[in-house]
Design a protein around this motif. Structure first.
Motif, mmCIF file in Angstrom:
data_model
loop_
_atom_site.group_PDB
_atom_site.id
_atom_site.type_symbol
_atom_site.label_atom_id
_atom_site.label_comp_id
_atom_site.label_asym_id
_atom_site.label_seq_id
_atom_site.Cartn_x
_atom_site.Cartn_y
_atom_site.Cartn_z
ATOM 1 N N VAL A 1 0.859 -1.182 0.000
ATOM 2 C CA VAL A 1 0.000 0.000 0.000
ATOM 3 C C VAL A 1 0.895 1.231 0.000
ATOM 4 C CG1 VAL A 1 -1.759 1.298 1.259
ATOM 5 C CG2 VAL A 1 -1.858 -1.204 1.195
ATOM 6 N N ILE A 2 0.610 2.142 -0.936
ATOM 7 C CA ILE A 2 1.433 3.339 -1.121
ATOM 8 C C ILE A 2 0.599 4.588 -0.876
ATOM 9 C CG2 ILE A 2 2.791 4.669 -2.805
ATOM 10 C CD1 ILE A 2 3.219 1.965 -4.295
ATOM 11 N N SER A 3 1.177 5.513 -0.142
ATOM 12 C CA SER A 3 0.538 6.818 0.052
ATOM 13 C C SER A 3 1.424 7.871 -0.594
ATOM 14 C CB SER A 3 0.387 7.124 1.546
ATOM 15 O OG SER A 3 -0.203 8.402 1.728
ATOM 16 N N SER A 4 0.810 8.812 -1.302
ATOM 17 C CA SER A 4 1.595 9.859 -1.955
ATOM 18 C C SER A 4 0.760 11.125 -2.095
ATOM 19 C CB SER A 4 2.084 9.392 -3.333
ATOM 20 O OG SER A 4 0.997 9.040 -4.154
ATOM 21 N N CYS A 5 1.425 12.185 -2.551
ATOM 22 C CA CYS A 5 0.732 13.447 -2.789
ATOM 23 C C CYS A 5 0.656 13.643 -4.299
ATOM 24 C CB CYS A 5 1.504 14.602 -2.139
ATOM 25 S SG CYS A 5 0.735 16.219 -2.418
ATOM 26 N N LEU A 6 -0.538 13.577 -4.839
ATOM 27 C CA LEU A 6 -0.713 13.727 -6.283
ATOM 28 C C LEU A 6 -0.929 15.204 -6.617
ATOM 29 C CD1 LEU A 6 -0.815 11.681 -8.672
ATOM 30 C CD2 LEU A 6 -3.278 12.043 -8.685
ATOM 31 N N ASP A 7 -0.061 15.720 -7.469
ATOM 32 C CA ASP A 7 -0.126 17.130 -7.869
ATOM 33 C C ASP A 7 -0.561 17.200 -9.331
ATOM 34 O OD1 ASP A 7 0.274 19.777 -8.583
ATOM 35 O OD2 ASP A 7 2.251 19.931 -7.664
ATOM 36 N N ILE A 8 -1.801 17.684 -9.557
ATOM 37 C CA ILE A 8 -2.306 17.794 -10.931
ATOM 38 C C ILE A 8 -2.410 19.261 -11.366
ATOM 39 C CG2 ILE A 8 -3.553 15.600 -10.841
ATOM 40 C CD1 ILE A 8 -6.141 17.272 -10.395
ATOM 41 N N SER A 9 -1.694 20.131 -10.647
ATOM 42 C CA SER A 9 -1.777 21.568 -10.949
ATOM 43 C C SER A 9 -1.226 21.902 -12.339
ATOM 44 C CB SER A 9 -1.041 22.384 -9.884
ATOM 45 O OG SER A 9 0.331 22.025 -9.830
ATOM 46 N N GLN A 10 -0.359 21.053 -12.875
ATOM 47 C CA GLN A 10 0.199 21.288 -14.212
ATOM 48 C C GLN A 10 -0.566 20.533 -15.304
ATOM 49 O OE1 GLN A 10 2.677 23.606 -14.450
ATOM 50 N NE2 GLN A 10 2.273 23.755 -12.241
ATOM 51 N N LEU B 1 -9.545 20.134 -5.743
ATOM 52 C CA LEU B 1 -8.204 19.999 -5.182
ATOM 53 C C LEU B 1 -7.192 19.740 -6.292
ATOM 54 C CD1 LEU B 1 -8.841 17.749 -2.042
ATOM 55 C CD2 LEU B 1 -8.320 20.188 -2.071
ATOM 56 N N LEU B 2 -6.082 20.463 -6.227
ATOM 57 C CA LEU B 2 -5.024 20.274 -7.224
ATOM 58 C C LEU B 2 -3.849 19.469 -6.663
ATOM 59 C CD1 LEU B 2 -5.007 23.831 -8.846
ATOM 60 C CD2 LEU B 2 -6.109 21.747 -9.686
ATOM 61 N N ARG B 3 -3.756 19.402 -5.330
ATOM 62 C CA ARG B 3 -2.742 18.587 -4.666
ATOM 63 C C ARG B 3 -3.448 17.840 -3.537
ATOM 64 N NH1 ARG B 3 1.124 20.592 -1.947
ATOM 65 N NH2 ARG B 3 2.864 19.337 -2.667
ATOM 66 N N TYR B 4 -3.499 16.533 -3.652
ATOM 67 C CA TYR B 4 -4.241 15.771 -2.645
ATOM 68 C C TYR B 4 -3.575 14.424 -2.358
ATOM 69 C CZ TYR B 4 -6.149 13.830 -7.010
ATOM 70 O OH TYR B 4 -6.283 13.284 -8.270
ATOM 71 N N VAL B 5 -3.868 13.906 -1.181
ATOM 72 C CA VAL B 5 -3.337 12.597 -0.776
ATOM 73 C C VAL B 5 -4.076 11.510 -1.549
ATOM 74 C CG1 VAL B 5 -3.051 10.985 1.158
ATOM 75 C CG2 VAL B 5 -2.789 13.456 1.533
ATOM 76 N N ILE B 6 -3.309 10.557 -2.026
ATOM 77 C CA ILE B 6 -3.908 9.439 -2.753
ATOM 78 C C ILE B 6 -3.272 8.140 -2.251
ATOM 79 C CG2 ILE B 6 -2.271 9.554 -4.708
ATOM 80 C CD1 ILE B 6 -4.754 8.945 -6.534
ATOM 81 N N LYS B 7 -4.087 7.137 -2.081
ATOM 82 C CA LYS B 7 -3.607 5.854 -1.571
ATOM 83 C C LYS B 7 -3.805 4.782 -2.640
ATOM 84 C CE LYS B 7 -5.782 3.494 1.732
ATOM 85 N NZ LYS B 7 -6.304 3.119 3.070
ATOM 86 N N ALA B 8 -2.750 4.070 -2.903
ATOM 87 C CA ALA B 8 -2.808 3.033 -3.943
ATOM 88 C C ALA B 8 -2.463 1.669 -3.357
ATOM 89 C CB ALA B 8 -1.838 3.368 -5.069
ATOM 90 N N THR B 9 -3.101 0.648 -3.897
ATOM 91 C CA THR B 9 -2.753 -0.724 -3.551
ATOM 92 C C THR B 9 -2.162 -1.379 -4.794
ATOM 93 O OG1 THR B 9 -4.576 -0.839 -1.963
ATOM 94 C CG2 THR B 9 -3.620 -2.931 -2.677
ATOM 95 N N VAL B 10 -0.986 -1.940 -4.616
ATOM 96 C CA VAL B 10 -0.275 -2.569 -5.741
ATOM 97 C C VAL B 10 -0.064 -4.039 -5.400
ATOM 98 C CG1 VAL B 10 1.737 -2.383 -7.274
ATOM 99 C CG2 VAL B 10 0.925 -0.362 -6.052
ATOM 100 N N GLU B 11 -0.439 -4.925 -6.314
ATOM 101 C CA GLU B 11 -0.304 -6.368 -6.083
ATOM 102 C C GLU B 11 0.708 -6.980 -7.043
ATOM 103 O OE1 GLU B 11 -4.653 -7.746 -4.346
ATOM 104 O OE2 GLU B 11 -4.165 -8.176 -6.438
ATOM 105 N N GLN C 1 -7.925 10.620 -1.332
ATOM 106 C CA GLN C 1 -8.370 10.660 0.058
ATOM 107 C C GLN C 1 -9.121 11.953 0.407
ATOM 108 O OE1 GLN C 1 -7.723 7.741 2.149
ATOM 109 N NE2 GLN C 1 -7.565 7.187 -0.012
ATOM 110 N N ASP C 2 -9.351 12.796 -0.597
ATOM 111 C CA ASP C 2 -10.085 14.047 -0.383
ATOM 112 C C ASP C 2 -9.449 14.881 0.743
ATOM 113 O OD1 ASP C 2 -12.048 15.872 -1.021
ATOM 114 O OD2 ASP C 2 -13.487 15.081 0.427
ATOM 115 N N LYS C 3 -8.106 14.908 0.691
ATOM 116 C CA LYS C 3 -7.363 15.626 1.719
ATOM 117 C C LYS C 3 -6.178 16.330 1.075
ATOM 118 C CE LYS C 3 -5.265 13.018 4.744
ATOM 119 N NZ LYS C 3 -5.061 12.099 5.895
ATOM 120 N N LYS C 4 -6.011 17.608 1.370
ATOM 121 C CA LYS C 4 -4.910 18.373 0.793
ATOM 122 C C LYS C 4 -3.562 17.861 1.278
ATOM 123 C CE LYS C 4 -7.275 22.835 0.306
ATOM 124 N NZ LYS C 4 -7.279 24.253 0.715
ATOM 125 N N CYS C 5 -2.548 18.102 0.465
ATOM 126 C CA CYS C 5 -1.184 17.744 0.882
ATOM 127 C C CYS C 5 -0.208 18.817 0.395
ATOM 128 C CB CYS C 5 -0.774 16.389 0.341
ATOM 129 S SG CYS C 5 -0.871 16.208 -1.442
#
Length: 199
Positions: free
Chosen positions: A143-152, A171-181, A195-199
């Protein structure tokens, strides 16, 4: 006569010593023996073998985290290609995504086709961090957590290339959680959830 002989020998010895000094040095007034005695064994130098440097085995969980993060970053590169293409077929998304994550991108691109839009620019996956790794299950996952920036990232009309108006409150910068198998074919992003949360 004897003195003359001694002087000649002394000159020969001195000349021989001077010549030898250029090569290996000279410390004796006596001429060196051309060969060591037959009974003297040849000198040998024994060097102890250097200890073998062994790399400790990599931690399987850490290796899995690195591979999963690399897959996740590649996944977003393919998403960029897919969204920027007017036909929304570009990129090799199935190499990195499956299940719900793949379905979500396909659904998004269907809507973009209906609205005749494309998205161009760069998406930045900031500080991707593996928050957990379960490698002992039948299908290992990370499980990966990161800050996705789509402002560009800019949404344009596919025909005119003019910007499309979007909600200002998005939101242009938000926390996103991914599951990788880890599937038989390799690592796949199966869920990618904002995650509907700013970062």
């Amino acid at each position: 006569m004897t003195r003359t002989v001694h002087r000649k020998q002394w000159r020969k010895i001195t000349l021989a010593c001077a010549t030898a000094a250029l090569a290996v040095g000279c410390t004796s007034n006596e001429p060196a023996s051309p060969k060591p005695p037959a009974t003297t064994p040849a000198a040998t130098t024994t060097t102890a073998p250097e200890p073998t440097k062994t790399t400790p085995p990599a931690d399987p969980a850490e290796a899995a985290k690195k591979e999963a993060i690399a897959t996740y970053l590649s996944h977003w590169k393919e998403v960029e290609k897919r969204y920027a293409d007017k036909t929304h077929k570009a990129g090799d998304l199935k190499k990195y995504a499956a299940s719900a994550a793949l379905s979500q991108v396909e659904l998004d691109t269907e809507r973009m086709v209906e609205r005749n839009t494309i998205a161009v620019g760069k998406v930045t996956v900031g500080n991707p961090t593996a928050v957990s790794a379960d490698i002992n299950r039948k299908i290992p996952n990370v499980v990966i957590s990161s800050c996705l920036d789509i402002s560009q990232w800019q949404v344009l009309n596919a025909d005119t290339s003019k910007p499309v108006s979007l909600p200002k409150e998005r939101l242009l910068r938000y926390v996103i959680k991914a599951t990788v198998e880890k599937w038989p074919e390799g690592w796949r992003v199966i869920r990618d959830e904002p995650q509907d949360k700013k970062c």
